[in-house]
Write a protein that holds these residues in place. Structure first.
Motif, mmCIF file in Angstrom:
data_model
loop_
_atom_site.group_PDB
_atom_site.id
_atom_site.type_symbol
_atom_site.label_atom_id
_atom_site.label_comp_id
_atom_site.label_asym_id
_atom_site.label_seq_id
_atom_site.Cartn_x
_atom_site.Cartn_y
_atom_site.Cartn_z
ATOM 1 N N LEU A 102 0.804 -1.223 0.000
ATOM 2 C CA LEU A 102 0.000 0.000 0.000
ATOM 3 C C LEU A 102 0.837 1.273 0.000
ATOM 4 C CD1 LEU A 102 -2.623 -1.154 2.657
ATOM 5 C CD2 LEU A 102 -2.904 -1.122 0.173
ATOM 6 N N PHE A 103 2.123 1.148 0.325
ATOM 7 C CA PHE A 103 3.000 2.308 0.414
ATOM 8 C C PHE A 103 4.278 2.071 -0.373
ATOM 9 C CE2 PHE A 103 0.428 2.427 4.231
ATOM 10 C CZ PHE A 103 0.118 3.765 4.383
ATOM 11 N N ASP A 104 4.835 3.155 -0.894
ATOM 12 C CA ASP A 104 6.182 3.142 -1.452
ATOM 13 C C ASP A 104 7.114 3.763 -0.430
ATOM 14 O OD1 ASP A 104 5.403 2.044 -3.897
ATOM 15 O OD2 ASP A 104 4.902 4.012 -4.729
ATOM 16 N N ARG A 105 8.250 3.130 -0.220
ATOM 17 C CA ARG A 105 9.231 3.667 0.716
ATOM 18 C C ARG A 105 10.110 4.674 -0.005
ATOM 19 N NH1 ARG A 105 5.835 -0.409 2.171
ATOM 20 N NH2 ARG A 105 6.131 -0.953 4.383
ATOM 21 N N VAL A 106 10.006 5.957 0.374
ATOM 22 C CA VAL A 106 10.788 7.033 -0.236
ATOM 23 C C VAL A 106 11.662 7.640 0.856
ATOM 24 C CG1 VAL A 106 10.731 9.182 -1.547
ATOM 25 C CG2 VAL A 106 8.911 7.484 -1.853
ATOM 26 N N GLY A 107 12.902 7.152 0.992
ATOM 27 C CA GLY A 107 13.750 7.570 2.095
ATOM 28 C C GLY A 107 13.120 7.130 3.401
ATOM 29 N N LYS A 108 12.886 8.093 4.307
ATOM 30 C CA LYS A 108 12.247 7.780 5.580
ATOM 31 C C LYS A 108 10.730 7.915 5.516
ATOM 32 C CE LYS A 108 16.201 9.130 8.449
ATOM 33 N NZ LYS A 108 16.666 9.977 9.576
ATOM 34 N N ARG A 109 10.219 8.285 4.363
ATOM 35 C CA ARG A 109 8.779 8.485 4.204
ATOM 36 C C ARG A 109 8.094 7.234 3.688
ATOM 37 N NH1 ARG A 109 8.167 12.750 0.015
ATOM 38 N NH2 ARG A 109 5.964 12.433 0.387
ATOM 39 N N LEU A 110 6.862 7.055 4.101
ATOM 40 C CA LEU A 110 5.998 6.015 3.546
ATOM 41 C C LEU A 110 4.919 6.737 2.746
ATOM 42 C CD1 LEU A 110 5.574 3.571 6.572
ATOM 43 C CD2 LEU A 110 6.866 3.188 4.484
ATOM 44 N N GLN A 111 5.008 6.670 1.450
ATOM 45 C CA GLN A 111 4.106 7.416 0.576
ATOM 46 C C GLN A 111 3.103 6.469 -0.065
ATOM 47 O OE1 GLN A 111 5.991 10.426 -1.887
ATOM 48 N NE2 GLN A 111 4.652 9.872 -3.591
ATOM 49 N N LEU A 112 1.818 6.813 0.006
ATOM 50 C CA LEU A 112 0.779 5.972 -0.586
ATOM 51 C C LEU A 112 1.049 5.723 -2.065
ATOM 52 C CD1 LEU A 112 -2.591 7.345 0.859
ATOM 53 C CD2 LEU A 112 -1.612 5.088 1.235
ATOM 54 N N ASN A 113 0.945 4.451 -2.474
ATOM 55 C CA ASN A 113 1.023 4.156 -3.901
ATOM 56 C C ASN A 113 -0.375 4.231 -4.503
ATOM 57 O OD1 ASN A 113 -0.246 1.751 -3.207
ATOM 58 N ND2 ASN A 113 1.668 0.568 -3.195
ATOM 59 N N GLU A 114 -0.503 3.861 -5.745
ATOM 60 C CA GLU A 114 -1.794 4.000 -6.439
ATOM 61 C C GLU A 114 -2.888 3.190 -5.763
ATOM 62 O OE1 GLU A 114 -3.667 3.515 -10.964
ATOM 63 O OE2 GLU A 114 -1.525 3.219 -10.599
ATOM 64 N N LEU A 115 -2.576 1.948 -5.348
ATOM 65 C CA LEU A 115 -3.579 1.125 -4.665
ATOM 66 C C LEU A 115 -3.964 1.752 -3.331
ATOM 67 C CD1 LEU A 115 -5.287 -1.421 -4.356
ATOM 68 C CD2 LEU A 115 -3.262 -2.586 -3.435
ATOM 69 N N GLY A 116 -2.959 2.207 -2.570
ATOM 70 C CA GLY A 116 -3.240 2.837 -1.287
ATOM 71 C C GLY A 116 -4.121 4.063 -1.423
ATOM 72 N N GLN A 117 -3.863 4.869 -2.454
ATOM 73 C CA GLN A 117 -4.669 6.062 -2.684
ATOM 74 C C GLN A 117 -6.108 5.702 -3.026
ATOM 75 O OE1 GLN A 117 -2.531 8.125 -5.739
ATOM 76 N NE2 GLN A 117 -1.065 9.050 -4.323
ATOM 77 N N SER A 118 -6.283 4.598 -3.739
ATOM 78 C CA SER A 118 -7.637 4.221 -4.171
ATOM 79 C C SER A 118 -8.495 3.703 -3.021
ATOM 80 C CB SER A 118 -7.566 3.163 -5.282
ATOM 81 O OG SER A 118 -7.114 1.920 -4.780
ATOM 82 N N ILE A 119 -7.873 3.055 -2.023
ATOM 83 C CA ILE A 119 -8.680 2.514 -0.922
ATOM 84 C C ILE A 119 -8.779 3.467 0.257
ATOM 85 C CG2 ILE A 119 -8.051 0.157 -1.588
ATOM 86 C CD1 ILE A 119 -6.391 0.054 1.021
ATOM 87 N N ARG A 120 -7.951 4.505 0.289
ATOM 88 C CA ARG A 120 -7.969 5.416 1.441
ATOM 89 C C ARG A 120 -9.332 6.037 1.698
ATOM 90 N NH1 ARG A 120 -4.344 10.951 2.245
ATOM 91 N NH2 ARG A 120 -4.779 11.230 4.469
ATOM 92 N N PRO A 121 -10.030 6.591 0.694
ATOM 93 C CA PRO A 121 -11.341 7.193 0.987
ATOM 94 C C PRO A 121 -12.338 6.187 1.547
ATOM 95 C CG PRO A 121 -10.534 7.885 -1.168
ATOM 96 C CD PRO A 121 -9.640 6.786 -0.722
ATOM 97 N N ARG A 122 -12.327 4.945 1.043
ATOM 98 C CA ARG A 122 -13.268 3.941 1.541
ATOM 99 C C ARG A 122 -12.914 3.511 2.967
ATOM 100 N NH1 ARG A 122 -13.462 -0.167 -3.476
ATOM 101 N NH2 ARG A 122 -11.396 0.738 -3.824
ATOM 102 N N ALA A 123 -11.624 3.415 3.253
ATOM 103 C CA ALA A 123 -11.213 3.084 4.617
ATOM 104 C C ALA A 123 -11.611 4.201 5.576
ATOM 105 C CB ALA A 123 -9.700 2.858 4.653
ATOM 106 N N GLN A 124 -11.437 5.451 5.139
ATOM 107 C CA GLN A 124 -11.814 6.591 5.975
ATOM 108 C C GLN A 124 -13.314 6.595 6.233
ATOM 109 O OE1 GLN A 124 -9.466 8.999 7.116
ATOM 110 N NE2 GLN A 124 -11.159 9.649 8.442
ATOM 111 N N ALA A 125 -14.100 6.349 5.182
ATOM 112 C CA ALA A 125 -15.559 6.328 5.333
ATOM 113 C C ALA A 125 -15.984 5.209 6.285
ATOM 114 C CB ALA A 125 -16.216 6.152 3.975
ATOM 115 N N LEU A 126 -15.341 4.061 6.179
ATOM 116 C CA LEU A 126 -15.669 2.940 7.060
ATOM 117 C C LEU A 126 -15.352 3.270 8.519
ATOM 118 C CD1 LEU A 126 -16.640 0.029 7.302
ATOM 119 C CD2 LEU A 126 -14.288 -0.729 6.873
#
Length: 295
Positions: free
Chosen positions: A49-73
């Protein structure tokens, strides 16, 4: 069910903070427990669900697509918890409002909302349109009350009420009392206006189409009261929402300058995330805002 609400909490906190340590801290968890919950969520579905960019965990395309539904749930789960427990935070809302709305309209609505139900709380954040839109889109605010239009793909904009920008000056300004200002005079004026990113500035520029490149912007300020004080001091003329100028016009500390050839009419909007669960509290807030128009 292959996932837990706790795993979704960790996923959403990590998406917000882009750092597992800060996400764990925000949830009062150890880093190892948060890391384990996130790994379990990904491994159960064999996904990342995340891409590791240095010390950051950045949402990848799949993570971005499920985030709104997870938030709504998660919002629905919190609503169910509240209904079952009858918790004192039953009416808790996080509201964002642009400066004109926040300072001149939202506080009265907030008082009515909190007065209706024991234990209700409203956190009011006042900022410019650009900031409010970003925070609603990022689920940091339940609802935004904004002055400017936006085409953000994840937000719904609902018309709330109409408004009018007004040009004004100090009572001792040479133009005070003029029946109207011509376009030539608008170009001659020294302007004191809101900053880029504000809804007021957005509509001011729209209304000044054809003149904008040649307008003489003397000052850009973030607060309406600062603009009014600067105009009262004779530093130039201003343009703000009518609702922010009513008292000053009554006192005579500022006077209007009609500009009938320019369209200063605009709208205020509710900004809501399309995937966010609209609780009874959000719906009641909308009702109170709309009912304020008839009073």
């Amino acid at each position: 069910m292959k996932y837990s609400l706790r795993q979704l909490e960790v996923f959403l906190a990590t998406a917000y903070h882009e750092n597992l340590t800060r996400a764990a801290s925000s949830l009062a968890m150890s880093q190892s427990a948060a890391s384990s919950a996130l790994k379990d969520l990904e491994s159960q579905f064999d996904v990342q669900l995340f891409d590791r960019v240095g010390k950051r965990l950045q949402l990848n395309e799949l993570g971005q697509s499920i985030r709104p539904r997870a938030q709504a749930l998660m919002e629905q789960a919190k609503g169910l918890e509240t209904a079952l427990a009858r918790h004192q935070d039953i009416g808790h809302l996080k509201v964002g409002a642009t400066l004109s709305i926040g300072n001149y309209l939202a506080v009265e609505i907030m008082a009515r909302y909190m007065g209706e139900q024991d234990g209700a709380r409203v956190e009011l954040e006042v900022a410019n349109t650009e900031t409010i839109v970003r925070k609603v889109a990022n689920f940091e605010l339940d609802i935004g009350l904004i002055e400017g239009e936006t085409r953000h793909p994840e937000l719904d904009l609902l018309h709330w009420r109409d408004d009018e920008l007004m040009v004004f000056c100090a009572p001792d300004h040479p133009w005070a009392g003029r029946p109207w200002l011509s376009d030539a005079e608008l170009l001659e004026a020294q302007w004191i206006v809101r900053e880029q990113g504000s809804g007021t500035r957005q509509h001011f520029e729209w209304a000044m189409q054809g003149l904008l490149p040649d307008l003489r912007i003397k000052l850009e300020l973030q607060h309406t009261e600062a603009i009014k004080r600067a105009v009262e001091a004779g530093l130039g003329i201003g343009c703000l929402s009518e609702i922010t100028l009513v008292d000053a016009f009554k006192r005579g500390s500022l006077v209007p300058l009609p500009v009938p050839q320019r369209n200063f009419h605009r709208r205020f909007y509710f900004a809501l995330h399309r995937q966010k669960f609209r609780s009874a509290g959000i719906e009641r807030w909308l009702e109170l805002c709309r009912s304020s128009l008839s009073e």
